[in-house]
Enzyme design. Structure first.
Site, PDB file in Angstrom:
ATOM      1  N   CYS A   2      -0.105 -11.167   5.505  1.00 44.10           N
ATOM      2  CA  CYS A   2       1.285 -11.292   5.057  1.00 44.10           C
ATOM      3  C   CYS A   2       1.367 -11.507   3.552  1.00 44.10           C
ATOM      4  O   CYS A   2       1.601 -12.616   3.071  1.00 44.10           O
ATOM      5  CB  CYS A   2       1.991 -12.419   5.784  1.00 44.10           C
ATOM      6  SG  CYS A   2       3.781 -12.369   5.520  1.00 44.10           S
TER       7      CYS A   2
ATOM      8  N   CYS B   1       7.495  -6.718   6.055  1.00 41.69           N
ATOM      9  CA  CYS B   1       7.423  -8.057   5.471  1.00 41.69           C
ATOM     10  C   CYS B   1       8.846  -8.578   5.316  1.00 41.69           C
ATOM     11  O   CYS B   1       9.539  -8.205   4.372  1.00 41.69           O
ATOM     12  CB  CYS B   1       6.709  -8.027   4.118  1.00 41.69           C
ATOM     13  SG  CYS B   1       6.622  -9.649   3.325  1.00 41.69           S
TER      14      CYS B   1
END
Length: 445
Positions: free
Chosen positions: A193, A370
């Site tokens: 991430c 994201c």
């Protein structure tokens, strides 16, 4: 056959434990049609989708993972921002393993792909017809000098959202901080991430603004990367946001040391060489990340240590009965939970094709997402595929997703955690396709 007993104490009243067990012993040797290494998002989701697939006959799946707890790691940003309690982001491993799937709480030590076998640290050998490798990656806190010691001291004002053991301290530090230099870091190289290092920065900035202390705080974002984000469209929007909100950008500055007593962070300047020291009163650190050693040193790994798979089919480039998705794989995309929603049906379809001696036609296009928090009640929903090409779900309805929106914020904070526990891990959620399984074979039109 001799076996290894697995003792799992039963809790009764607080502080008391019963000595008896409720798990049967594990045989010294075991064989399954499909063995999955890793009980994280990728491993559990693959097992769940396989169990739900009618074409997958003779269901015989085992998951190897020693962890007792399954974590919804995308939720750690919410915990560190004070938006959700950590209890919302974790469940017992036993509760998320799909019905009918065998769970071995064992730690893999060696892969033996020539003999279709795995050796474990507990001395159990597990063989397979097909192997799926999805153990995630290692967050290497020891890779930064002084960091582990700083994180163990609540008074250091050093914290990180990248561990369940340290994430709650992040929110405590944000609440307590009123004045001085605040530094947020992102390491060079691959991390899970890649937007999270600045998500927590934007949320802290927003909280300090709410508390009326923002003007007393100098914020710096020090990243080993050359830009705010790997996808140009979103990077440009985020850099504009950085300048508007008066955040210093230290690009290609890779954190190598933390001196909690002197309140000094040391960075390696990847562009100009040498080291740069920066004082801090608040420091949020994202540790460097790498493949697990037992993956990197195995015959399954590529030169960089990731499981060497074809970026389209997810099948191993040498061992044709081995597949891999998620953070441990060599798939050259952003390592996010959202990516797994698109990787999993491709792996399942290609695994079934391999079992039936057919060509592998399902293809993964590199989709990842994201959900990048930029403050309270706003979020930039970054969606893209291989090559940094945007692949936006709502662009046709709301316009370009580089604009932070309140509706996207509620997806992250309210919708996604619920969907994860109730549908994603159950094999009934497909990301951009929602509850409808996507077509995995590219159109020939």
């Amino acid at each position: 056959m001799a076996g290894i007993a697995v003792f799992r104490p039963l809790a009764t009243a607080p502080g008391r434990v019963l000595a008896r067990t409720y798990a049967t012993s594990i045989p010294a040797m075991a064989h399954h049609r499909v063995v999955i290494v890793g009980g994280g998002t990728a491993g559990v989701t693959v097992a769940a989708q396989l169990q739900r697939t009618p074409e997958f006959e003779k269901k015989d799946i085992a998951i190897l993972d020693p962890a007792k707890t399954h974590h919804y790691q995308p939720g750690w940003t919410l915990v560190g921002s004070g938006l959700r309690p950590i209890e919302d982001m974790q469940r017992s491993m036993r509760s998320v393993i799909p019905e009918g799937v065998k769970h071995y709480p064992l730690r893999v030590s060696t892969f033996d792909p020539e003999n279709n076998a795995i050796k474990t640290s507990e001395g159990v050998d597990v063989s397979y017809d097909y192997l799926i490798v999805a153990p995630g990656l290692e967050t290497n806190f020891a890779g930064i000098s002084g960091l582990e010691e700083a994180l163990q001291d609540p008074g250091s004002q050093v914290s990180s959202i990248y561990s369940e053991k340290t994430v709650e301290q992040v929110w405590k530090n944000v609440q307590a901080f009123k004045k001085g230099p605040a530094v947020f870091t992102q390491p060079a190289g691959i991390i899970k991430c890649a937007g999270a290092p600045q998500k927590i920065m934007w949320m802290a900035l927003s909280q300090w603004k709410r508390d009326g202390v923002r003007d007393n705080i100098d914020i710096s974002f020090a990243t080993g990367a050359p830009a705010m984000f790997a996808v140009p469209k979103y990077s440009q929007a985020l850099d504009k946001l950085r300048r508007e909100r008066n955040v210093e950008g230290l690009f290609q500055h890779n954190l190598v040391g933390v001196d909690a007593k002197k309140k000094v962070a040391t960075f390696k300047n990847l562009a100009g060489g040498g080291e740069v020291q920066k004082e801090f009163s608040f420091l949020h650190v994202v540790p460097p990340q790498k493949p697990w050693d037992w993956v990197a040193k195995s015959k399954l790994a590529d030169a960089a240590g990731w499981v060497d798979v074809d970026k389209s089919t997810t099948r191993h480039n040498k061992y044709k009965n081995v597949f891999s998705i998620g953070d441990a794989s060599s798939l050259p995309n952003s390592k996010t939970a959202a990516a797994i929603t698109s990787q999993t049906p491709v792996l399942v379809d290609n695994l079934l094709a391999a079992m039936n001696g057919k060509d592998l036609k399902a293809a993964y296009d590199g989709y990842a997402s994201c959900p990048l928090l930029t403050g309270h009640n706003e979020l930039m929903l970054c969606e893209f595929k291989y090559g940094g090409v945007p692949k936006e779900t709502f662009a046709g309805i709301l316009g370009g997703q580089e604009t932070p929106r309140r509706s996207f914020y509620h997806l992250k904070n309210n919708v996604f955690p619920y969907v994860y526990w109730n549908h994603f891990l159950n094999g009934t959620w497909y990301g951009p396709s929602g509850f409808f399984r996507p077509e995995t074979v590219p159109s020939q039109a």
